[in-house]
Write an enzyme that holds these catalytic residues in place. Structure first.
Site, PDB file in Angstrom:
ATOM      1  N   GLU A   1      68.839  80.476 -52.501  1.00 41.47           N
ATOM      2  CA  GLU A   1      69.363  79.324 -53.249  1.00 41.47           C
ATOM      3  C   GLU A   1      70.697  79.634 -53.924  1.00 41.47           C
ATOM      4  O   GLU A   1      70.742  79.957 -55.108  1.00 41.47           O
ATOM      5  CB  GLU A   1      68.340  78.818 -54.268  1.00 41.47           C
TER       6      GLU A   1
ATOM      7  N   ASP B   1      65.594  69.867 -57.109  1.00 39.68           N
ATOM      8  CA  ASP B   1      64.868  71.092 -56.745  1.00 39.68           C
ATOM      9  C   ASP B   1      63.380  70.751 -56.720  1.00 39.68           C
ATOM     10  O   ASP B   1      62.807  70.380 -57.755  1.00 39.68           O
ATOM     11  CB  ASP B   1      65.162  72.188 -57.768  1.00 39.68           C
TER      12      ASP B   1
ATOM     13  N   HIS C   1      64.342  84.090 -54.153  1.00 40.73           N
ATOM     14  CA  HIS C   1      63.122  84.841 -54.438  1.00 40.73           C
ATOM     15  C   HIS C   1      62.185  84.829 -53.245  1.00 40.73           C
ATOM     16  O   HIS C   1      62.260  83.949 -52.384  1.00 40.73           O
ATOM     17  CB  HIS C   1      62.414  84.213 -55.641  1.00 40.73           C
TER      18      HIS C   1
ATOM     19  N   GLU D   1      69.166  75.019 -51.237  1.00 42.90           N
ATOM     20  CA  GLU D   1      68.060  75.968 -51.088  1.00 42.90           C
ATOM     21  C   GLU D   1      67.193  75.615 -49.890  1.00 42.90           C
ATOM     22  O   GLU D   1      66.931  74.442 -49.618  1.00 42.90           O
ATOM     23  CB  GLU D   1      67.210  75.970 -52.354  1.00 42.90           C
TER      24      GLU D   1
ATOM     25  N   HIS E   1      57.787  82.416 -57.625  1.00 39.67           N
ATOM     26  CA  HIS E   1      58.723  83.529 -57.745  1.00 39.67           C
ATOM     27  C   HIS E   1      57.924  84.823 -57.643  1.00 39.67           C
ATOM     28  O   HIS E   1      57.355  85.289 -58.636  1.00 39.67           O
ATOM     29  CB  HIS E   1      59.482  83.462 -59.078  1.00 39.67           C
TER      30      HIS E   1
ATOM     31  N   ASP F   1      59.877  75.741 -51.180  1.00 40.32           N
ATOM     32  CA  ASP F   1      60.796  75.461 -52.284  1.00 40.32           C
ATOM     33  C   ASP F   1      62.139  75.097 -51.659  1.00 40.32           C
ATOM     34  O   ASP F   1      62.656  75.835 -50.806  1.00 40.32           O
ATOM     35  CB  ASP F   1      60.907  76.720 -53.149  1.00 40.32           C
TER      36      ASP F   1
END
Length: 275
Positions: free
Chosen positions: A170, A65, A137, A261, A145, A76
């Site tokens: 994700e 991640d 998010h 993700e 976030h 992200d």
């Protein structure tokens, strides 16, 4: 994906994340948050300390991640790899397929609950469970976030997508019961607020990490590069409520977890995937 090609059996987690972060920096996009390598039943937020000696093993299911940013504008993304074996191929495919299914329904005015339903249905079609208490998010400048949550199950989610939203979806799939908890530190921190603190050395450290990282999460090992007493300073700042420590999140029944993700912009014609 450079990160997925980098990790291998026998490599320490510390070496792996530092190679990945050096690659990002060389491309002019420094990490938006510490790169996480979460292994097997650890779902998220596992980052090594500056002296971490943990090693990756054959058969490990590793969630990579990572994020990158330019002047606080960030992305992200995550991918799961299995080191040297193919025992968990379907588990990994379940999270990948769920991500694609959710991306296909991204439009302005779509309730996030709809995305959660697609994720849950897809993962269950592979014979696994989504992790209900982990979510995607929305993303804003210097904020990984932000306000909106993208659920991984149908019954959660109260937000509605709007054109121009930047979101990260994700899905997490598991052979466990589908829930995580956090019982130990993931060695990832974020400044909550800045005010006077004692002793003076800790005040200087707080000013330094605020100038360096702004509101973005940072690693204990990054703090250690700035000050060899970072661990003690961080503990003091946590007790003062000035720094938040992210817990490492593990599946409560010790189930193996996979994650996929992408970051995207919600556009009129659908999702514009950025990662």
């Amino acid at each position: 994906m450079y990160a997925a090609e980098t990790i291998r059996e026998g490599m320490t987690i510390l070496e792996a994340v530092e190679r990945i972060e050096e690659f990002l920096g060389a491309k002019g996009c420094p990490p938006a948050f510490p790169t996480c390598l979460s292994v097997n039943d650890v779902a998220a937020h596992d980052n090594p300390t500056h002296k971490d000696e943990r090693v990756l093993h054959r058969g490990d299911v590793v969630k990579i991640d990572l994020g990158a940013h330019v002047d606080g504008y960030l992305t992200d993304t995550a991918k799961t790899v299995e080191i040297g074996t193919r025992n968990w191929t379907d588990l990994i495919r379940a999270s990948e397929a769920a991500l694609q299914a959710a991306i296909e329904v991204v439009r302005p005015k779509v309730p996030t609950q709809v995305l959660g339903a697609m994720i849950e249905r897809t993962i269950e079609s592979y014979g696994y469970r989504p992790i209900a208490n982990l979510t995607g998010h929305s993303i804003e400048r210097y904020t990984v976030h932000a306000g909106k949550s993208i659920p991984n199950v149908a019954e959660h989610g109260e937000d509605v997508l709007e054109e121009g939203d930047v979101i990260a979806i994700e899905p997490f799939s598991t052979n466990g019961i589908g829930k995580v908890d956090g019982r130990r530190s993931g060695n990832i921190f974020r400044i909550m607020r800045v005010r006077d603190v004692r002793p003076e050395a800790t005040a200087r450290f707080l000013a330094q990490i605020h100038e360096t990282f702004n509101r973005l999460p940072f690693a204990e090992r990054w703090g250690y590069r700035l000050d060899r007493k970072a661990t003690a300073h961080l503990a003091r700042l946590q007790r003062s409520g000035l720094v938040y420590a992210y817990p490492s999140l593990s599946e409560v029944s010790r189930g193996v977890v996979a994650q996929s993700e992408h970051t995207m912009i919600v556009a009129g014609g659908g999702a514009e995937v950025l990662t």
